[in-house]
Scaffold this motif. Structure first.
Motif, mmCIF file in Angstrom:
data_model
loop_
_atom_site.group_PDB
_atom_site.id
_atom_site.type_symbol
_atom_site.label_atom_id
_atom_site.label_comp_id
_atom_site.label_asym_id
_atom_site.label_seq_id
_atom_site.Cartn_x
_atom_site.Cartn_y
_atom_site.Cartn_z
ATOM 1 N N THR A 1 9.569 2.939 4.208
ATOM 2 C CA THR A 1 8.463 3.880 4.412
ATOM 3 C C THR A 1 7.428 3.371 5.410
ATOM 4 O O THR A 1 6.463 4.075 5.718
ATOM 5 N N GLY A 2 7.618 2.158 5.919
ATOM 6 C CA GLY A 2 6.706 1.630 6.938
ATOM 7 C C GLY A 2 5.421 1.049 6.392
ATOM 8 O O GLY A 2 4.455 0.862 7.144
ATOM 9 N N LEU A 3 5.381 0.748 5.107
ATOM 10 C CA LEU A 3 4.205 0.125 4.504
ATOM 11 C C LEU A 3 4.447 -1.369 4.322
ATOM 12 O O LEU A 3 5.572 -1.849 4.381
ATOM 13 N N ARG A 4 3.350 -2.086 4.075
ATOM 14 C CA ARG A 4 3.431 -3.532 3.883
ATOM 15 C C ARG A 4 2.612 -3.924 2.659
ATOM 16 O O ARG A 4 1.455 -3.538 2.526
ATOM 17 N N ALA A 5 3.221 -4.675 1.754
ATOM 18 C CA ALA A 5 2.476 -5.210 0.612
ATOM 19 C C ALA A 5 1.686 -6.424 1.071
ATOM 20 O O ALA A 5 2.210 -7.282 1.793
ATOM 21 N N VAL A 6 0.420 -6.498 0.636
ATOM 22 C CA VAL A 6 -0.401 -7.648 1.000
ATOM 23 C C VAL A 6 -0.710 -8.531 -0.200
ATOM 24 O O VAL A 6 -1.063 -9.698 -0.035
ATOM 25 N N LEU A 7 -0.558 -7.985 -1.417
ATOM 26 C CA LEU A 7 -0.860 -8.768 -2.612
ATOM 27 C C LEU A 7 -0.203 -8.110 -3.820
ATOM 28 O O LEU A 7 0.223 -6.961 -3.769
ATOM 29 N N GLU A 8 -0.135 -8.879 -4.900
ATOM 30 C CA GLU A 8 0.303 -8.327 -6.183
ATOM 31 C C GLU A 8 -0.586 -8.874 -7.285
ATOM 32 O O GLU A 8 -0.952 -10.057 -7.287
ATOM 33 N N HIS A 9 -0.948 -8.013 -8.236
ATOM 34 C CA HIS A 9 -1.706 -8.420 -9.405
ATOM 35 C C HIS A 9 -0.754 -9.058 -10.424
ATOM 36 O O HIS A 9 0.266 -8.469 -10.780
#
Length: 297
Positions: A103-111
């Motif tokens: 989808t062209g998104l990027r994860a920057v962090l996870e809780h």
């Protein structure tokens, strides 16, 4: 309401009208201001970089539970570049990474829960963060029983240890996400200040939720960014309704232009939208993105 909270909310209410008028005038008004022709209240020309506008996925938990990939696709269509992961809804880190890539998104962090970060689950959390392509592990909250000076000092020690492990694994600092109770004064000490003072800036940072900083009455983000430089790589951008409840970004009383004025000093790289109880998550996503994309400060 203590003095810090009163001053913060007073500034938010007092400047909001001028900021809204300036924003409504559009980018050309800010360009003119850069040449000294606009009113002092409109002297704002910086903007949030498009790559820095993200969505904290807790906001979207209801549609994600029904259609994870479809929800990500709609966020990308709105214009979001990044996400903060909060709840996987039965998906593995690898599956989420695949959907993000598609989808062209990027994860920057996870809780990741405090008990995992301080325990034997940290190596897996580090591996999953790498799999997601993210940079930061974020502790979303501390157990209620820890809300004492001694409890926060214990947390500071644990954060330092986890931050060292994260750094050795090639990640960024471990971050802590605040709620209102984290800003209370207990036995004469502000709990949040304990974490700021007693964690190593090279190993531990903060994902500042600006709503809870205001609601808790302990911290003005504009001042925190200056007093604790480069310690706030990520924000939860959450607005406050006049009643004190949650609001779509830009529809409440918080003066984001004022608080972001010192964001560069704070090291802010990600502005993650959050709404704890949106009536229509996609409407909230659209409204909040539009405000942040148009904001000048």
């Amino acid at each position: 309401m203590n003095g810090t909270r009163r001053a913060f909310l007073g500034r938010a209410l007092g400047v909001a009208a001028a900021a809204a008028a300036a924003t409504a005038a559009g980018p050309l008004a800010y360009a003119a201001d850069a040449e000294g022709t606009a009113p002092e209240t409109a002297r704002r020309c910086r903007r949030i970089p498009p790559s820095g506008i993200g969505m904290h996925l807790y906001t979207m938990r209801t549609p994600l539970a029904a259609d994870f990939k479809g929800t990500l696709a709609r966020l990308a269509q709105i214009g979001y570049a990044t996400v903060g992961v909060s709840g996987r809804h039965g998906n593995s880190a690898a599956a989420i990474r695949s959907m993000l890539d598609e989808t062209g998104l990027r994860a920057v962090l996870e809780h990741v829960a405090y008990d995992i970060v301080r325990g034997s689950g940290l190596p897996q959390a580090i591996e999953d963060t790498h799999t997601l392509g993210a940079r930061w592990i974020v502790v979303p909250s501390l157990p209620g029983a820890m809300h004492t000076p001694a409890g926060f000092r214990e947390a500071a020690r644990e954060f330092n240890k986890a931050g060292l492990a994260a750094r050795n694994a090639g990640l960024g600092p471990v971050l802590f996400h605040n709620h209102g109770a984290d800003h209370q004064v207990v036995d004469g000490e502000n709990l949040y200040d304990i974490l700021l003072r007693e964690t190593d800036p090279e190993l531990v940072g903060f994902e500042l939720d600006v709503y809870w900083a205001a609601k808790g009455g302990g911290s003005d983000p504009q001042d925190l960014f200056v007093e604790h430089r480069r310690r706030f790589p990520a924000l939860h951008v959450k607005d406050m309704a006049p009643s004190g409840g949650f609001a779509d970004v830009g529809s409440g009383v918080l003066d984001f232009a004022a608080m972001f004025d010192t964001a560069r000093s704070g090291g802010v790289k990600q502005w993650l939208v959050e709404h704890d109880a949106p009536a229509d998550p996609f409407a909230t996503a659209q409204n909040s993105y539009t405000h942040l994309a148009n904001l000048r400060y």
